[in-house]
Scaffold this motif. Structure first.
Motif, short mmCIF file in Angstrom:
data_model
loop_
_atom_site.label_atom_id
_atom_site.label_comp_id
_atom_site.label_asym_id
_atom_site.label_seq_id
_atom_site.Cartn_x
_atom_site.Cartn_y
_atom_site.Cartn_z
N GLY A 153 47.89 45.39 79.43
CA GLY A 153 48.57 46.60 79.85
C GLY A 153 49.76 46.98 78.99
O GLY A 153 50.30 48.07 79.12
N CYS A 154 50.21 46.10 78.10
CA CYS A 154 51.28 46.41 77.16
C CYS A 154 50.65 46.85 75.84
O CYS A 154 49.55 46.41 75.51
N THR A 155 51.35 47.69 75.12
CA THR A 155 50.83 48.21 73.86
C THR A 155 51.55 47.56 72.69
O THR A 155 52.79 47.44 72.70
N TYR A 156 50.78 47.15 71.69
CA TYR A 156 51.30 46.45 70.52
C TYR A 156 50.85 47.15 69.24
O TYR A 156 49.80 47.78 69.21
N GLN A 157 51.64 47.00 68.20
CA GLN A 157 51.31 47.58 66.89
C GLN A 157 50.44 46.60 66.11
O GLN A 157 50.80 45.45 65.90
N VAL A 158 49.25 47.07 65.70
CA VAL A 158 48.34 46.30 64.85
C VAL A 158 48.38 46.96 63.48
O VAL A 158 48.26 48.18 63.36
N GLN A 181 43.23 56.17 57.75
CA GLN A 181 43.61 56.29 56.35
C GLN A 181 44.72 55.29 56.04
O GLN A 181 45.67 55.17 56.80
N VAL A 182 44.59 54.59 54.93
CA VAL A 182 45.64 53.70 54.46
C VAL A 182 46.70 54.56 53.79
O VAL A 182 46.39 55.40 52.95
N SER A 183 47.95 54.38 54.18
CA SER A 183 49.06 55.13 53.60
C SER A 183 50.22 54.17 53.39
O SER A 183 50.58 53.43 54.30
N GLY A 184 50.78 54.18 52.18
CA GLY A 184 51.85 53.23 51.89
C GLY A 184 51.33 51.80 51.96
O GLY A 184 52.05 50.89 52.33
N ASN A 185 50.07 51.62 51.61
CA ASN A 185 49.38 50.33 51.61
C ASN A 185 49.26 49.70 52.99
O ASN A 185 49.07 48.50 53.13
N THR A 186 49.36 50.52 54.06
CA THR A 186 49.25 50.02 55.42
C THR A 186 48.45 50.99 56.28
O THR A 186 48.58 52.20 56.14
N ALA A 187 47.64 50.44 57.16
CA ALA A 187 46.98 51.22 58.21
C ALA A 187 47.40 50.57 59.53
O ALA A 187 47.39 49.35 59.65
N SER A 188 47.78 51.39 60.51
CA SER A 188 48.28 50.86 61.78
C SER A 188 47.74 51.66 62.95
O SER A 188 47.37 52.82 62.80
N LEU A 189 47.72 51.00 64.11
CA LEU A 189 47.38 51.69 65.34
C LEU A 189 47.96 50.93 66.52
O LEU A 189 48.41 49.79 66.39
N ALA A 190 47.97 51.59 67.66
CA ALA A 190 48.44 50.97 68.90
C ALA A 190 47.25 50.30 69.58
O ALA A 190 46.17 50.87 69.66
N TRP A 191 47.47 49.08 70.07
CA TRP A 191 46.42 48.30 70.74
C TRP A 191 46.95 47.83 72.08
O TRP A 191 48.05 47.29 72.18
N THR A 192 46.17 48.05 73.14
CA THR A 192 46.53 47.61 74.49
C THR A 192 45.43 46.69 74.99
O THR A 192 44.34 47.15 75.35
N PRO A 193 45.68 45.37 75.01
CA PRO A 193 44.63 44.46 75.50
C PRO A 193 44.39 44.66 76.99
O PRO A 193 45.32 44.86 77.77
N SER A 194 43.12 44.63 77.35
CA SER A 194 42.77 44.83 78.77
C SER A 194 42.38 43.52 79.45
O SER A 194 42.24 43.49 80.67
N THR A 195 42.23 42.45 78.68
CA THR A 195 41.87 41.16 79.26
C THR A 195 42.76 40.06 78.69
O THR A 195 43.25 40.17 77.56
N THR A 196 42.96 39.02 79.48
CA THR A 196 43.68 37.86 78.96
C THR A 196 42.72 37.03 78.13
O THR A 196 41.51 37.24 78.14
N GLY A 197 43.26 36.07 77.41
CA GLY A 197 42.44 35.17 76.60
C GLY A 197 42.66 35.40 75.11
O GLY A 197 43.60 36.08 74.70
N THR A 198 41.77 34.84 74.33
CA THR A 198 41.86 34.90 72.88
C THR A 198 41.25 36.21 72.38
O THR A 198 40.15 36.57 72.77
N HIS A 199 42.00 36.89 71.53
CA HIS A 199 41.54 38.14 70.90
C HIS A 199 41.59 37.96 69.40
O HIS A 199 42.66 37.68 68.84
N VAL A 200 40.45 38.11 68.74
CA VAL A 200 40.40 38.07 67.28
C VAL A 200 40.46 39.52 66.81
O VAL A 200 39.53 40.30 67.05
N ILE A 201 41.57 39.87 66.19
CA ILE A 201 41.79 41.23 65.69
C ILE A 201 41.39 41.24 64.22
O ILE A 201 41.94 40.49 63.41
N THR A 202 40.42 42.10 63.89
CA THR A 202 39.86 42.14 62.54
C THR A 202 40.07 43.53 61.95
O THR A 202 39.90 44.53 62.62
#
Length: 133
Positions: free
Chosen positions: A49-54, A81-102
């Motif tokens: 329910g919290c939002t994080y920057q990926v 789009q990659v800009s300034g050598n970075t691409a980012s988005l907001a991510w809000t996990p909906s489940t507990t446990g291990t999340h592999v972010i790729t």
């Protein structure tokens, strides 16, 4: 010169020009994703329910990135789009446990890069801040 020789001459010139163009063409450069990061919330943890920057750091701006959470596309992230050598988005996990972010290039054949995030609790979203309990 015979009529056959005149007809073949343009073909020989075209073949020579084509061969020269292939040699002179620039070589494709392989670009890489150098890092994937997820910025933790207050207290350093992660909660549902919290939002994080990926973010994915890339060595070139000319590409687009897609992010996955446990092999599923993260909502709203297709072809970032990659800009300034970075691409980012907001991510809000909906489940507990291990999340592999790729992060992976949308079009290129380059290797994806991943990081693992442990979501241990339910987040307490207070509007301007979200705490992982």
């Amino acid at each position: 010169m015979s009529n056959a020789a005149y007809r073949l001459a343009p073909v020989a010139v075209l073949a020579a020009v084509t061969a020269g163009s292939a040699v002179a063409a620039p070589q494709a450069t392989a670009h890489t994703i150098t890092a994937v990061t997820v910025t933790p919330g207050l207290g350093g943890g992660f909660g549902t329910g919290c939002t994080y920057q990926v973010s994915a750091t890339v060595d070139a701006d000319a590409y687009r990135i897609t992010f996955l959470d446990n092999d599923y596309p993260i909502r709203g992230n297709q072809n970032l789009q990659v800009s300034g050598n970075t691409a980012s988005l907001a991510w809000t996990p909906s489940t507990t446990g291990t999340h592999v972010i790729t992060a992976l290039f949308t079009v290129a054949d380059q290797a994806p890069v991943s990081t693992t995030v442990q979501v241990d609790s339910t987040g307490l979203n207070l509007g301007s801040a979200c705490f992982a309990q």
